[in-house]
Design a protein around this motif. Structure first.
Motif, PDB file in Angstrom:
ATOM      1  N   ASP A 205       0.827  -1.201   0.000  1.00  0.00           N
ATOM      2  CA  ASP A 205       0.000   0.000   0.000  1.00  0.00           C
ATOM      3  C   ASP A 205       0.866   1.259   0.000  1.00  0.00           C
ATOM      4  N   SER A 206       1.998   1.199   0.700  1.00  0.00           N
ATOM      5  CA  SER A 206       2.924   2.343   0.740  1.00  0.00           C
ATOM      6  C   SER A 206       3.419   2.651  -0.671  1.00  0.00           C
ATOM      7  N   TYR A 207       3.940   1.607  -1.329  1.00  0.00           N
ATOM      8  CA  TYR A 207       4.441   1.784  -2.699  1.00  0.00           C
ATOM      9  C   TYR A 207       3.297   2.085  -3.662  1.00  0.00           C
ATOM     10  N   GLY A 208       2.181   1.388  -3.482  1.00  0.00           N
ATOM     11  CA  GLY A 208       1.065   1.540  -4.409  1.00  0.00           C
ATOM     12  C   GLY A 208       0.535   2.958  -4.465  1.00  0.00           C
ATOM     13  N   ALA A 209       0.447   3.616  -3.303  1.00  0.00           N
ATOM     14  CA  ALA A 209      -0.059   4.991  -3.272  1.00  0.00           C
ATOM     15  C   ALA A 209       0.861   5.933  -4.041  1.00  0.00           C
ATOM     16  N   VAL A 210       2.167   5.768  -3.852  1.00  0.00           N
ATOM     17  CA  VAL A 210       3.129   6.642  -4.534  1.00  0.00           C
ATOM     18  C   VAL A 210       3.178   6.334  -6.032  1.00  0.00           C
ATOM     19  N   ILE A 211       3.182   5.051  -6.382  1.00  0.00           N
ATOM     20  CA  ILE A 211       3.195   4.677  -7.798  1.00  0.00           C
ATOM     21  C   ILE A 211       1.943   5.206  -8.497  1.00  0.00           C
ATOM     22  N   GLY A 212       0.800   5.083  -7.833  1.00  0.00           N
ATOM     23  CA  GLY A 212      -0.440   5.590  -8.406  1.00  0.00           C
ATOM     24  C   GLY A 212      -0.392   7.090  -8.630  1.00  0.00           C
ATOM     25  N   ALA A 213       0.183   7.820  -7.669  1.00  0.00           N
ATOM     26  CA  ALA A 213       0.300   9.276  -7.809  1.00  0.00           C
ATOM     27  C   ALA A 213       1.277   9.633  -8.933  1.00  0.00           C
ATOM     28  N   MET A 214       2.346   8.853  -9.060  1.00  0.00           N
ATOM     29  CA  MET A 214       3.300   9.082 -10.147  1.00  0.00           C
ATOM     30  C   MET A 214       2.632   8.872 -11.503  1.00  0.00           C
ATOM     31  N   CYS A 215       1.809   7.843 -11.592  1.00  0.00           N
ATOM     32  CA  CYS A 215       1.095   7.581 -12.846  1.00  0.00           C
ATOM     33  C   CYS A 215       0.134   8.726 -13.159  1.00  0.00           C
ATOM     34  N   SER A 216      -0.551   9.222 -12.151  1.00  0.00           N
ATOM     35  CA  SER A 216      -1.494  10.333 -12.362  1.00  0.00           C
ATOM     36  C   SER A 216      -0.767  11.581 -12.855  1.00  0.00           C
ATOM     37  N   SER A 217       0.491  11.741 -12.408  1.00  0.00           N
ATOM     38  CA  SER A 217       1.303  12.901 -12.815  1.00  0.00           C
ATOM     39  C   SER A 217       2.101  12.618 -14.082  1.00  0.00           C
ATOM     40  N   ARG A 218       1.883  11.428 -14.667  1.00  0.00           N
ATOM     41  CA  ARG A 218       2.576  10.994 -15.886  1.00  0.00           C
ATOM     42  C   ARG A 218       4.094  10.910 -15.686  1.00  0.00           C
ATOM     43  N   ARG A 219       4.494  10.637 -14.448  1.00  0.00           N
ATOM     44  CA  ARG A 219       5.931  10.421 -14.180  1.00  0.00           C
ATOM     45  C   ARG A 219       6.222   8.937 -14.336  1.00  0.00           C
ATOM     46  N   THR A 220       6.076   8.455 -15.569  1.00  0.00           N
ATOM     47  CA  THR A 220       6.158   7.019 -15.828  1.00  0.00           C
ATOM     48  C   THR A 220       7.543   6.410 -15.571  1.00  0.00           C
ATOM     49  N   PRO A 221       8.662   7.086 -15.922  1.00  0.00           N
ATOM     50  CA  PRO A 221       9.956   6.473 -15.617  1.00  0.00           C
ATOM     51  C   PRO A 221      10.143   6.249 -14.117  1.00  0.00           C
ATOM     52  N   ASP A 222       9.723   7.224 -13.303  1.00  0.00           N
ATOM     53  CA  ASP A 222       9.839   7.089 -11.850  1.00  0.00           C
ATOM     54  C   ASP A 222       8.924   5.981 -11.336  1.00  0.00           C
ATOM     55  N   ALA A 223       7.735   5.886 -11.917  1.00  0.00           N
ATOM     56  CA  ALA A 223       6.776   4.859 -11.481  1.00  0.00           C
ATOM     57  C   ALA A 223       7.312   3.463 -11.769  1.00  0.00           C
ATOM     58  N   VAL A 224       7.870   3.271 -12.965  1.00  0.00           N
ATOM     59  CA  VAL A 224       8.425   1.961 -13.328  1.00  0.00           C
ATOM     60  C   VAL A 224       9.607   1.611 -12.429  1.00  0.00           C
ATOM     61  N   GLU A 225      10.451   2.587 -12.176  1.00  0.00           N
ATOM     62  CA  GLU A 225      11.623   2.341 -11.322  1.00  0.00           C
ATOM     63  C   GLU A 225      11.199   1.990  -9.901  1.00  0.00           C
ATOM     64  N   LEU A 226      10.211   2.686  -9.382  1.00  0.00           N
ATOM     65  CA  LEU A 226       9.746   2.400  -8.024  1.00  0.00           C
ATOM     66  C   LEU A 226       9.088   1.025  -7.961  1.00  0.00           C
ATOM     67  N   LYS A 233      13.922  -5.023  -4.250  1.00  0.00           N
ATOM     68  CA  LYS A 233      14.480  -4.676  -2.943  1.00  0.00           C
ATOM     69  C   LYS A 233      13.487  -4.941  -1.800  1.00  0.00           C
ATOM     70  N   GLY A 234      12.225  -4.627  -2.065  1.00  0.00           N
ATOM     71  CA  GLY A 234      11.229  -4.801  -1.013  1.00  0.00           C
ATOM     72  C   GLY A 234      10.682  -6.210  -0.905  1.00  0.00           C
ATOM     73  N   GLY A 235      10.875  -7.014  -1.964  1.00  0.00           N
ATOM     74  CA  GLY A 235      10.355  -8.367  -1.951  1.00  0.00           C
ATOM     75  C   GLY A 235       8.842  -8.422  -1.888  1.00  0.00           C
ATOM     76  N   LEU A 236       8.192  -7.406  -2.455  1.00  0.00           N
ATOM     77  CA  LEU A 236       6.736  -7.295  -2.367  1.00  0.00           C
ATOM     78  C   LEU A 236       6.076  -7.569  -3.715  1.00  0.00           C
ATOM     79  N   THR A 237       4.862  -8.026  -3.664  1.00  0.00           N
ATOM     80  CA  THR A 237       4.074  -8.260  -4.864  1.00  0.00           C
ATOM     81  C   THR A 237       3.064  -7.133  -5.019  1.00  0.00           C
ATOM     82  N   PRO A 238       3.181  -6.328  -6.075  1.00  0.00           N
ATOM     83  CA  PRO A 238       2.247  -5.202  -6.236  1.00  0.00           C
ATOM     84  C   PRO A 238       0.827  -5.699  -6.476  1.00  0.00           C
ATOM     85  N   ARG A 239      -0.126  -4.887  -6.078  1.00  0.00           N
ATOM     86  CA  ARG A 239      -1.527  -5.220  -6.309  1.00  0.00           C
ATOM     87  C   ARG A 239      -1.829  -5.176  -7.812  1.00  0.00           C
TER      88      ARG A 239
END
Length: 341
Positions: A205-226, A233-239
């Protein structure tokens, strides 16, 4: 003033009996009388009655708790802590929502809201109650004020320990979401990075909220990297909805190759991609007239047992044939046959 004090004293002595016979219509006739009733409940430590008293009012205003401002800060913190602890065993938890909301909004609008507001927020979330949207706005405003004073994320969060609480991911996630909601993506990223220093491990949820906001701002390179950091690094499975939003954004920005690379990365990490992710990706390839890429995505898609809708299949085959990619046409058709299409 003396007469008023005597009345309040007499009321406090008989408070329990008044609450047992409480009727919203005949006992709460104005905000002033309700505030007096709440004040008496606090003075007599009958905290368990606060939720029902607040629920009885049609005007559930945090200002009903303004009398708490007359109490010295240390004593006020202790009293609110006692209130929060009293609320824990109360059932059903849904009846606590208004009380938590009023406490949270009142504290967030006070001159020095932290760390107490974060503790109230934590109790609210753990009870299963969702703060009202206004609370999110108040929180983001208070947070930005603290940051402007050169305080670090870890310092603000760790201050919770001074009053007997510890920061957790749920509380941090709400801060992140609140900042994203007011277009403070940079500050939200700082909270995500500062969580670990405060002893909180970021979750999906922590990553998902930031990735979602990056997508809304069209910051796609940052979203993909995160997203990659989250997985590697986090060993997490995104929703699934996080991945779907990223693919939709990449498709909207015509970055279809980056979208395909993202899918390939997730495949290598054994991420359970669903049918819709592949279908939207194929549609994006066709929109960009990249039929070869569409054919390759179909091969990956069918390799996982998914088969495109018939209209998409026809467009892919016809497009590949028009490009002279007959080997790929035969391979795609063979896959369709194997899946009994």
């Amino acid at each position: 003033m003396i007469v008023g004090a005597k009345k309040l004293c007499r009321f406090s002595l008989h408070f329990s009996s008044l609450v047992s016979n409480f009727s919203p219509v005949r006992s709460v006739s104005s905000l002033q009388s309700l505030e007096g009733t709440l004040k008496a409940a606090v003075q007599t430590k009958n905290y368990q009655h606060i939720p029902d008293l607040l629920n009885s009012s049609q005007d559930q205003n945090p200002k009903l708790l303004s009398f708490l401002s007359d109490i010295p800060p240390n004593n006020r913190t202790q009293i609110i802590d006692e209130i929060l602890r009293c609320f824990v065993p109360l059932r059903p938890r849904s009846r606590l929502r208004t009380a938590y909301t009023c406490l949270l909004c009142y504290t967030l609008q006070s001159p020095d809201p932290f760390p107490l507001a974060l503790s109230i927020l934590q109790r609210t979330l753990r009870s299963g109650c969702t703060p009202v949207p206004q609370a999110s706005l108040f929180l983001s405003s208070a947070w930005l004020e603290q940051i402007s004073q050169s305080r670090s994320v870890a310092d603000i969060l760790l201050d919770m320990r001074s009053i007997g609480y510890s920061p957790d991911s749920g509380t941090c996630n709400y801060v992140i979401s609140s900042l994203c909601a007011v277009d403070q993506l940079g500050e939200a990223i700082k909270v995500l990075k500062g969580m670990t220093q405060a002893g909180c491990v970021p979750d999906f949820d922590s990553y998902g909220a930031v990735i979602g906001a990056m997508c809304s701002s069209r910051r796609t390179p940052d979203a993909v990297e995160l997203l990659k950091q989250m997985v590697v690094k986090g060993g997490l499975t995104p929703r699934q909805d996080t991945v779907a939003k990223m693919l939709a954004t990449l498709r909207a920005t015509k970055e279809i190759r980056k979208a395909v690379e993202t899918i390939e990365f997730l495949e290598r990490e054994n991420y359970p991609l669903g049918f819709e992710s592949y279908e939207r990706l194929v549609e994006g390839c066709l929109e960009c007239d990249n039929h070869v890429l569409a054919g390759k995505v179909v091969m990956s898609m069918t390799g996982r047992g998914f088969i495109p809708y018939i209209g998409i299949r026809q467009k892919v085959v016809e497009g590949l044939a028009a490009c002279g990619e007959m080997d790929l046409v035969r391979a795609v058709r063979q896959r369709f046959v194997e899946l009994r299409s």
